[in-house]
Enzyme design. Structure first.
Site, short mmCIF file in Angstrom:
data_model
loop_
_atom_site.label_atom_id
_atom_site.label_comp_id
_atom_site.label_asym_id
_atom_site.label_seq_id
_atom_site.Cartn_x
_atom_site.Cartn_y
_atom_site.Cartn_z
N ILE A 9 0.83 -1.22 0.00
CA ILE A 9 0.00 0.00 0.00
C ILE A 9 0.86 1.26 0.00
N GLY A 11 3.44 1.78 -1.79
CA GLY A 11 4.07 1.99 -3.09
C GLY A 11 3.21 2.87 -3.99
N LEU A 57 6.05 -9.85 3.32
CA LEU A 57 5.77 -10.99 2.43
C LEU A 57 6.68 -12.18 2.70
N LEU A 78 0.30 -6.31 -4.20
CA LEU A 78 1.12 -5.36 -4.95
C LEU A 78 2.55 -5.29 -4.41
N ALA A 79 2.81 -5.87 -3.26
CA ALA A 79 4.15 -5.76 -2.67
C ALA A 79 5.16 -6.53 -3.52
N ALA A 80 6.33 -5.96 -3.68
CA ALA A 80 7.41 -6.62 -4.43
C ALA A 80 8.68 -5.80 -4.29
N GLN A 81 9.82 -6.44 -4.54
CA GLN A 81 11.04 -5.68 -4.88
C GLN A 81 10.84 -5.44 -6.36
N SER A 123 3.58 -8.93 -14.49
CA SER A 123 4.28 -7.84 -15.18
C SER A 123 4.62 -8.19 -16.62
N GLU A 125 7.31 -7.55 -17.82
CA GLU A 125 8.71 -8.00 -17.80
C GLU A 125 8.80 -9.52 -17.96
N TYR A 147 14.10 -10.09 -11.51
CA TYR A 147 12.73 -9.60 -11.27
C TYR A 147 11.76 -10.33 -12.19
P1 NDP Z 1 6.58 0.09 -5.75
O1 NDP Z 1 8.01 -0.32 -5.81
O2 NDP Z 1 6.24 1.54 -5.81
O3 NDP Z 1 5.92 -0.50 -4.39
C1 NDP Z 1 6.30 -1.74 -3.89
C2 NDP Z 1 5.62 -1.96 -2.56
O4 NDP Z 1 6.02 -3.23 -2.02
C3 NDP Z 1 5.98 -0.93 -1.48
O5 NDP Z 1 4.85 -0.65 -0.71
C4 NDP Z 1 7.00 -1.68 -0.63
O6 NDP Z 1 7.11 -1.22 0.71
C5 NDP Z 1 6.39 -3.06 -0.66
N1 NDP Z 1 7.32 -4.11 -0.27
C6 NDP Z 1 8.57 -4.34 -0.75
N2 NDP Z 1 9.10 -5.42 -0.15
C7 NDP Z 1 8.18 -5.89 0.72
C8 NDP Z 1 8.14 -6.98 1.62
N3 NDP Z 1 9.17 -7.81 1.76
N4 NDP Z 1 7.03 -7.18 2.36
C9 NDP Z 1 5.97 -6.34 2.25
N5 NDP Z 1 5.95 -5.26 1.42
C10 NDP Z 1 7.05 -5.06 0.66
O7 NDP Z 1 5.83 -0.70 -6.91
P2 NDP Z 1 4.57 -0.25 -7.82
O8 NDP Z 1 3.55 0.36 -6.97
O9 NDP Z 1 5.07 0.47 -9.01
O10 NDP Z 1 4.07 -1.66 -8.35
C11 NDP Z 1 3.11 -2.44 -7.63
C12 NDP Z 1 3.24 -3.89 -8.04
O11 NDP Z 1 2.98 -4.02 -9.42
C13 NDP Z 1 4.62 -4.51 -7.83
O12 NDP Z 1 4.44 -5.87 -7.50
C14 NDP Z 1 5.28 -4.40 -9.18
O13 NDP Z 1 6.28 -5.38 -9.34
C15 NDP Z 1 4.08 -4.63 -10.08
N6 NDP Z 1 4.14 -4.04 -11.40
C16 NDP Z 1 4.37 -2.69 -11.51
C17 NDP Z 1 4.33 -2.09 -12.75
C18 NDP Z 1 4.58 -0.62 -12.92
O14 NDP Z 1 4.83 -0.19 -14.05
N7 NDP Z 1 4.53 0.19 -11.86
C19 NDP Z 1 4.02 -2.87 -13.96
C20 NDP Z 1 3.76 -4.27 -13.71
C21 NDP Z 1 3.82 -4.81 -12.47
P3 NDP Z 1 8.09 0.01 1.12
O15 NDP Z 1 7.31 1.27 0.81
O16 NDP Z 1 8.30 -0.23 2.57
O17 NDP Z 1 9.32 -0.10 0.28
P1 GDR Z 2 11.24 -1.28 -16.20
O1 GDR Z 2 11.27 0.26 -15.77
O2 GDR Z 2 12.57 -1.93 -16.07
O3 GDR Z 2 10.55 -1.35 -17.53
O4 GDR Z 2 10.31 -1.92 -15.05
P2 GDR Z 2 12.45 1.31 -15.70
O5 GDR Z 2 11.81 2.65 -15.71
O6 GDR Z 2 13.42 1.02 -14.59
O7 GDR Z 2 13.25 1.08 -17.09
C1 GDR Z 2 12.63 1.27 -18.35
C2 GDR Z 2 13.67 1.26 -19.45
O8 GDR Z 2 14.48 2.43 -19.34
C3 GDR Z 2 15.84 2.06 -19.54
N1 GDR Z 2 16.72 3.06 -18.91
C4 GDR Z 2 16.78 3.33 -17.61
N2 GDR Z 2 16.08 2.83 -16.55
C5 GDR Z 2 16.35 3.34 -15.32
N3 GDR Z 2 15.64 2.91 -14.29
N4 GDR Z 2 17.31 4.29 -15.12
C6 GDR Z 2 18.04 4.80 -16.14
O9 GDR Z 2 18.91 5.66 -15.94
C7 GDR Z 2 17.77 4.30 -17.45
N5 GDR Z 2 18.26 4.59 -18.68
C8 GDR Z 2 17.62 3.82 -19.55
C9 GDR Z 2 15.94 0.67 -18.89
O10 GDR Z 2 17.12 0.01 -19.34
C10 GDR Z 2 14.63 0.06 -19.39
O11 GDR Z 2 14.79 -0.44 -20.67
C11 GDR Z 2 9.13 -1.27 -14.61
C12 GDR Z 2 8.94 -1.63 -13.12
O12 GDR Z 2 7.86 -0.87 -12.61
C13 GDR Z 2 8.60 -3.10 -12.96
O13 GDR Z 2 8.25 -3.35 -11.59
C14 GDR Z 2 7.40 -3.43 -13.86
O14 GDR Z 2 7.06 -4.79 -13.73
C15 GDR Z 2 7.72 -3.09 -15.30
O15 GDR Z 2 8.02 -1.70 -15.37
C16 GDR Z 2 6.56 -3.38 -16.23
#
Ligand code: NDP
Ligand code: GDR
Length: 319
Positions: A9, A11, A57, A78-81, A123, A125, A147
């Site tokens: 939540i 994130g 998690l 929604l939690a993840a690294q 995702s 990815e 990832y």
């Molecule tokens: P964020 O990185 O912004 O948020 C991740 C959340 O997970 C945070 O609340 C974080 O907590 C929490 N978290 C991390 N590790 C743990 C753990 N061990 N136990 C419990 N909570 C944990 O991600 P987004 O909001 O962007 O994405 C949400 C989800 O959707 C993720 O699973 C991501 O992989 C997936 N996703 C995202 C996409 C995107 O483009 N944004 C696209 C496709 C999938 P804390 O604040 O403490 O770090």
């Molecule tokens: P992504 O997002 O890997 O698609 O994952 P990110 O914005 O990190 O990278 C997108 C593309 O940009 C290129 N890139 C860079 N990326 C970052 N972060 N920093 C840089 O300086 C940079 N320069 C170029 C990357 O190589 C890549 O090709 C996101 C996350 O939210 C995942 O959790 C989610 O699942 C996917 O999107 C869908």
């Protein structure tokens, strides 16, 4: 009144989803992990409306306790690294949280609240080195990072819990979605923040990696609505969610710098090899026609709207 438990939540998506579910009249619980600092920044405006439960998690007993306490009708995992770059430096932690962590949650739900409907954040990815373009629900996976393969594990775990135990679990295969609340290490926010700093005279350059990668970018506020829709169907099903348009990092730079009146951004952008990944996902583009048809999902914001919103917000934030 329906009850929802959101892991992650704090994130980007968690904060928008909590707002959306509150608007729909839900009682919202959020799973938060312990931190030495304040990790509640994105939900600080919601703290009198949502209830926080502490857990991680990686710790299944904390998940069981949380589910027993909240008795949720719906669980949004929604939690993840979630940062691909860090998954190369922390592959084991990423697999443990993003992959096994999801399994911990499904198992905790199976043991304590089997009828809860579960959303799993899959995702694009997972498609990685894409086998076909555009990508649909039928496109085979070929992940290109720890990832990516952790998400594939969680995706197949979700499918197996659905098929083995009859649980209502849907995976949304979401393509990149961004917002002013995006983490600052992701490329879109790095650019919007960098452009805002240049505009305000706070910085002279942005350091980036591969500018040729292409992504299908949408607005996070639009995407959380579809997570909720997926859990309201008669039968659980996985859906691909994206805009169906792809843009390179260079095109994002074009649009972001245009917002501050700069057409030639080359003098402001430096390539730093530290930001180039061991393996790259070159191009992603979604075919979300199934979701548009079955869920009637229509995103409000397009690519241009998104870039404008992010640059404007960072200029206001830094001003
Ligand atoms: P964020 O990185 O912004 O948020 C991740 C959340 O997970 C945070 O609340 C974080 O907590 C929490 N978290 C991390 N590790 C743990 C753990 N061990 N136990 C419990 N909570 C944990 O991600 P987004 O909001 O962007 O994405 C949400 C989800 O959707 C993720 O699973 C991501 O992989 C997936 N996703 C995202 C996409 C995107 O483009 N944004 C696209 C496709 C999938 P804390 O604040 O403490 O770090
Ligand atoms: P992504 O997002 O890997 O698609 O994952 P990110 O914005 O990190 O990278 C997108 C593309 O940009 C290129 N890139 C860079 N990326 C970052 N972060 N920093 C840089 O300086 C940079 N320069 C170029 C990357 O190589 C890549 O090709 C996101 C996350 O939210 C995942 O959790 C989610 O699942 C996917 O999107 C869908």
């Amino acid at each position: 009144m329906k009850t929802a438990l959101i892991t992650g939540i704090t994130g980007q998506d968690g904060s928008y989803l909590a707002e959306h579910l509150l608007t729909l009249g839900y009682k919202v619980y959020g799973l938060v992990r312990r931190s030495s600092g304040n990790n509640l920044g994105r939900v600080s405006h919601l703290l009198d409306k949502v209830e926080i439960v502490y857990g991680d998690l990686q710790d299944m007993s904390s998940l069981i306790t949380a589910i027993e306490k909240c008795k949720p009708d719906e669980i949004y995992n929604l939690a993840a690294q979630s940062f691909v770059g860090s998954s190369f430096t922390m592959p084991v932690l990423t697999s443990s949280v993003t992959g096994l962590g999801a399994l911990n949650l499904f198992e905790a739900a199976r043991l304590t609240k089997k009828d809860a409907r579960i959303y799993q954040a899959s995702s694009s990815e997972m498609f990685g080195k894409v086998r076909e373009t555009p990508q649909t629900e039928m496109t085979p996976f070929h992940p290109r990072s720890p990832y990516g393969f952790a998400k594939v594990f969680a995706h197949f775990a979700a499918m197996n819990y659905r098929e083995s135990y009859g649980m209502y679990i849907c995976s949304g295969i979401l393509f990149n979605h961004e917002s002013p609340r995006r983490g600052e290490e992701f490329v879109t926010r790095k650019i919007s923040m960098g452009v805002a700093k240049i505009k305000l005279g706070l910085s002279k350059e942005i350091q980036l990696g591969n500018l040729d990668a292409k992504r299908d970018w949408g607005f996070a506020g639009d995407y959380v609505k579809v997570m909720h829709l997926m859990l309201q169907q008669n039968e659980p099903e996985d859906f691909v969610i994206g805009m169906g348009q792809t843009h390179s990092i260079k095109e994002f730079l074009d649009a972001a710098f245009a917002e501050i009146g700069i057409t030639d951004w080359a003098p402001y952008v430096k390539i730093n090899p530290d930001f180039i990944r061991p393996a790259e996902v070159d191009i992603l583009i979604a075919d979300a026609s199934n979701a548009r048809k079955k869920l009637n999902w229509v995103p409000e914001f397009n690519f241009g709207d998104l870039v404008r919103m992010m640059v404007k917000s960072d200029i206001e934030l830094l001003s």
